[in-house]
Design an enzyme around this catalytic site. Structure first.
Site, PDB file in Angstrom:
ATOM      1  N   ARG A 272      88.112  36.526 139.930  1.00 22.08           N
ATOM      2  CA  ARG A 272      87.212  36.198 139.403  1.00 22.08           C
ATOM      3  C   ARG A 272      88.271  34.537 139.188  1.00 22.08           C
ATOM      4  O   ARG A 272      89.270  34.083 138.820  1.00 22.08           O
ATOM      5  CB  ARG A 272      88.180  36.663 138.800  1.00 22.08           C
ATOM      6  CG  ARG A 272      87.644  35.998 136.778  1.00 22.08           C
ATOM      7  CD  ARG A 272      87.700  35.833 135.971  1.00 22.08           C
ATOM      8  NE  ARG A 272      89.449  35.486 135.284  1.00 22.08           N
ATOM      9  CZ  ARG A 272      90.782  35.994 134.909  1.00 22.08           C
ATOM     10  NH1 ARG A 272      90.926  37.255 134.004  1.00 22.08           N
ATOM     11  NH2 ARG A 272      91.720  35.335 134.460  1.00 22.08           N
ATOM     12  N   HIS A 276      89.593  33.796 132.350  1.00 29.05           N
ATOM     13  CA  HIS A 276      88.665  34.928 131.881  1.00 29.05           C
ATOM     14  C   HIS A 276      87.151  34.224 130.924  1.00 29.05           C
ATOM     15  O   HIS A 276      86.464  34.464 131.389  1.00 29.05           O
ATOM     16  CB  HIS A 276      89.423  35.651 131.056  1.00 29.05           C
ATOM     17  CG  HIS A 276      89.118  37.059 130.538  1.00 29.05           C
ATOM     18  ND1 HIS A 276      88.314  38.031 130.920  1.00 29.05           N
ATOM     19  CD2 HIS A 276      88.586  37.109 129.253  1.00 29.05           C
ATOM     20  CE1 HIS A 276      87.820  38.565 129.584  1.00 29.05           C
ATOM     21  NE2 HIS A 276      87.997  38.193 128.975  1.00 29.05           N
ATOM     22  N   TYR A 285      99.487  33.295 133.826  1.00 26.72           N
ATOM     23  CA  TYR A 285      99.560  35.032 133.671  1.00 26.72           C
ATOM     24  C   TYR A 285      99.429  35.304 135.525  1.00 26.72           C
ATOM     25  O   TYR A 285      99.533  36.469 135.993  1.00 26.72           O
ATOM     26  CB  TYR A 285      99.205  36.264 133.302  1.00 26.72           C
ATOM     27  CG  TYR A 285      97.853  35.462 133.090  1.00 26.72           C
ATOM     28  CD1 TYR A 285      96.786  36.507 134.440  1.00 26.72           C
ATOM     29  CD2 TYR A 285      96.653  35.258 132.000  1.00 26.72           C
ATOM     30  CE1 TYR A 285      95.149  36.498 134.189  1.00 26.72           C
ATOM     31  CE2 TYR A 285      95.595  35.424 131.652  1.00 26.72           C
ATOM     32  CZ  TYR A 285      95.205  35.594 133.349  1.00 26.72           C
ATOM     33  OH  TYR A 285      93.368  35.319 132.783  1.00 26.72           O
TER      34      TYR A 285
HETATM   35  C1  LIG Z   1      85.821  47.859 123.709  1.00 23.70           C
HETATM   36  C2  LIG Z   1      86.805  46.894 123.744  1.00 23.70           C
HETATM   37  N1  LIG Z   1      87.619  46.725 123.601  1.00 23.70           N
HETATM   38  C3  LIG Z   1      88.710  45.843 123.970  1.00 23.70           C
HETATM   39  C4  LIG Z   1      87.977  44.089 124.651  1.00 23.70           C
HETATM   40  C5  LIG Z   1      88.539  42.880 125.108  1.00 23.70           C
HETATM   41  N2  LIG Z   1      88.644  42.203 126.139  1.00 23.70           N
HETATM   42  C6  LIG Z   1      87.263  41.323 126.296  1.00 23.70           C
HETATM   43  S1  LIG Z   1      87.564  41.906 128.017  1.00 23.70           S
HETATM   44  C7  LIG Z   1      88.368  42.447 128.759  1.00 23.70           C
HETATM   45  C8  LIG Z   1      88.443  42.879 130.084  1.00 23.70           C
HETATM   46  C9  LIG Z   1      87.408  43.480 131.073  1.00 23.70           C
HETATM   47  O1  LIG Z   1      87.595  43.410 132.098  1.00 23.70           O
HETATM   48  P1  LIG Z   1      87.101  43.812 133.004  1.00 23.70           P
HETATM   49  O2  LIG Z   1      86.318  44.846 132.495  1.00 23.70           O
HETATM   50  O3  LIG Z   1      88.161  44.075 134.403  1.00 23.70           O
HETATM   51  O4  LIG Z   1      85.692  43.134 133.708  1.00 23.70           O
HETATM   52  P2  LIG Z   1      85.588  40.831 133.232  1.00 23.70           P
HETATM   53  O5  LIG Z   1      86.558  40.436 132.495  1.00 23.70           O
HETATM   54  O6  LIG Z   1      87.107  40.960 134.573  1.00 23.70           O
HETATM   55  O7  LIG Z   1      85.033  40.491 133.938  1.00 23.70           O
HETATM   56  C10 LIG Z   1      89.353  43.379 127.181  1.00 23.70           C
HETATM   57  C11 LIG Z   1      89.876  44.452 127.381  1.00 23.70           C
HETATM   58  C12 LIG Z   1      86.258  44.561 124.076  1.00 23.70           C
HETATM   59  N3  LIG Z   1      85.606  43.418 124.704  1.00 23.70           N
HETATM   60  N4  LIG Z   1      85.418  45.944 124.182  1.00 23.70           N
END
Ligand SMILES: Cc1ncc(C[n+]2csc(CCOP(=O)(O)OP(=O)(O)O)c2C)c(N)n1
Ligand SMILES: [Mg+2]
Length: 371
Positions: A272, A276, A285
């Site tokens: 990425r 985020h 971080y």
């Molecule tokens: C069920 C749920 N828990 C927590 C969140 C908060 N949240 C948003 S993005 C994220 C991280 C996701 O990481 P990843 O699956 O690696 O996807 P990326 O953002 O790296 O594409 C979290 C924990 C959420 N959206 N949904």
């Protein structure tokens, strides 16, 4: 990625023990970071038209991404998740799908959505806070992006189960993040996909981060692909910044699923490049060196160099492409900015079939009673 070594002692078997089962996780790469071919590439990689089409799609997505961030920064778009750096895997799996297949993805999959026929205006509308942006004119049956992490995985298993019951030769393709692969929803979906031999492909986009949590702090598993093994389905890891590997391996898995061979988990290693979302500041971080090292693996530059090395792409072609992508994006932005905003009443009207009384009151407060 940091591999966590297994406890050495656990590998020394006492005499009474033998190996109950053994598994391997293959890794596939055709185009290395210096744009050199590793081994024999698939047929499509020798076709300039195909490769240029993939490059064009990846470039449009990159240019859209920068514009979307700029719109958010100037108050003209809501929170937006950048997909820069992840174009190869997105365009890879989307281009390996048939039009009749169904895509269920997380947010950050604009490269795949654009390939499937979602328009720039629809993307802007959705990220501008208007749910009608998910009412795709072209991929009618593709799901709206799933913001609740991993929630699209059981849905993908469900869609695949429907295809199987109806005896339709279609495949559900589910893209989710490394973080999502730590969730129960994902394991449950893999289990179902295995035991029911469902036509579904899970593409785990391992971009190194779940917001601020690095991959190695999420799971002690050496690869994310190996999670497939527990569900009795194959798992494979690929260089997710290599468009050839992305399209080829996803194509193989989709083909196998379509012909009754069941599900696959593909772990695509990528990075990425941006924050985020626009609500994040990744410099808090992660070190700049990490990001600059990742840029050396950039999927777009890698494919551009591949094309240029074969005299399929010139500086002039590049300039023309950038100008035409900018024009497309600018005209979509102009159209988006002219769209009337959604009615605040919509959030009440489309959530429940019958609005609970407490919300009826809130609705009146909010809208003054108007629709
Ligand atoms: C069920 C749920 N828990 C927590 C969140 C908060 N949240 C948003 S993005 C994220 C991280 C996701 O990481 P990843 O699956 O690696 O996807 P990326 O953002 O790296 O594409 C979290 C924990 C959420 N959206 N949904
Ligand atoms: Mg991630």
């Amino acid at each position: 990625m940091v591999a966590i070594p297994l406890n050495e002692k656990a590998l020394k078997l006492p005499e009474q023990e033998r190996i109950a089962a053994e598994f391997e996780i293959p890794y596939r790469q055709y185009l290395d970071p210096s744009a050199q071919l590793v081994g024999e590439p698939p047929e499509f990689a020798r076709n300039p038209d195909t490769m240029i089409t993939l490059y064009r799609a990846m470039t449009l997505s990159r240019i859209f991404d920068a514009k979307a961030i700029a719109l958010q920064r100037t108050g003209q778009l809501g929170t937006y998740p950048s997909s820069s750096g992840q174009e190869a895997i997105g365009v890879g799996y989307a281009s390996a799908m048939a039009a009749c297949d169904v895509m269920l993805t997380t947010y950050r999959e604009q490269p795949a959505q654009l390939w499937r026929g979602v328009t720039l205006v629809e993307l802007l509308r959705f990220w501008g806070g208007d749910e009608r942006g998910s009412d795709f004119a072209v991929p009618r049956e593709d799901f709206p992006v799933a913001v609740p992490i991993a929630s699209q995985a059981p849905q993908a298993a469900g869609v695949a189960a429907a295809f199987k019951l109806r005896k339709e030769p279609r495949v559900a393709v589910c893209a989710l993040g490394d973080g999502a692969s730590s969730k129960g929803d994902f394991y449950e979906s893999i289990n179902l996909a295995g035991v029911w031999r469902l036509p579904v492909v899970f593409v785990v986009i391992n971009n190194g981060w779940a917001i601020s949590l690095p991959r190695e702090k999420q799971t002690a598993a050496e690869t994310l692909a190996q999670k497939a093994i527990a569900g009795g389905i194959p798992g494979i890891q690929i260089d997710g910044n290599d468009i050839i590997a992305a399209r080829q391996v996803c194509g193989e898995a989709i083909g196998r699923a379509r012909s009754g061979g069941g599900a696959t988990v593909i772990e695509a290693i990528t990075f990425r490049m941006g924050d985020h979302t626009t609500a994040d500041d990744a410099s808090r971080y992660r070190k700049e060196e990490l990001v600059s090292a990742a840029w050396k693996l950039d999927p777009l530059a890698r494919l551009r160099n591949y094309l240029a090395n074969r005299q399929w792409w010139t500086k002039g072609d590049e300039e023309q492409l950038i100008a035409s992508c900018r024009e497309q994006v600018e005209s979509a932005v102009a159209e988006y900015l002219k769209l009337p905003p959604p009615s605040p009443g919509d959030m009440f009207d489309y959530l429940f079939e019958t609005l609970p009384p407490a919300l009826e009151w809130q609705r009146k407060q909010f809208t003054g009673g108007s629709r």
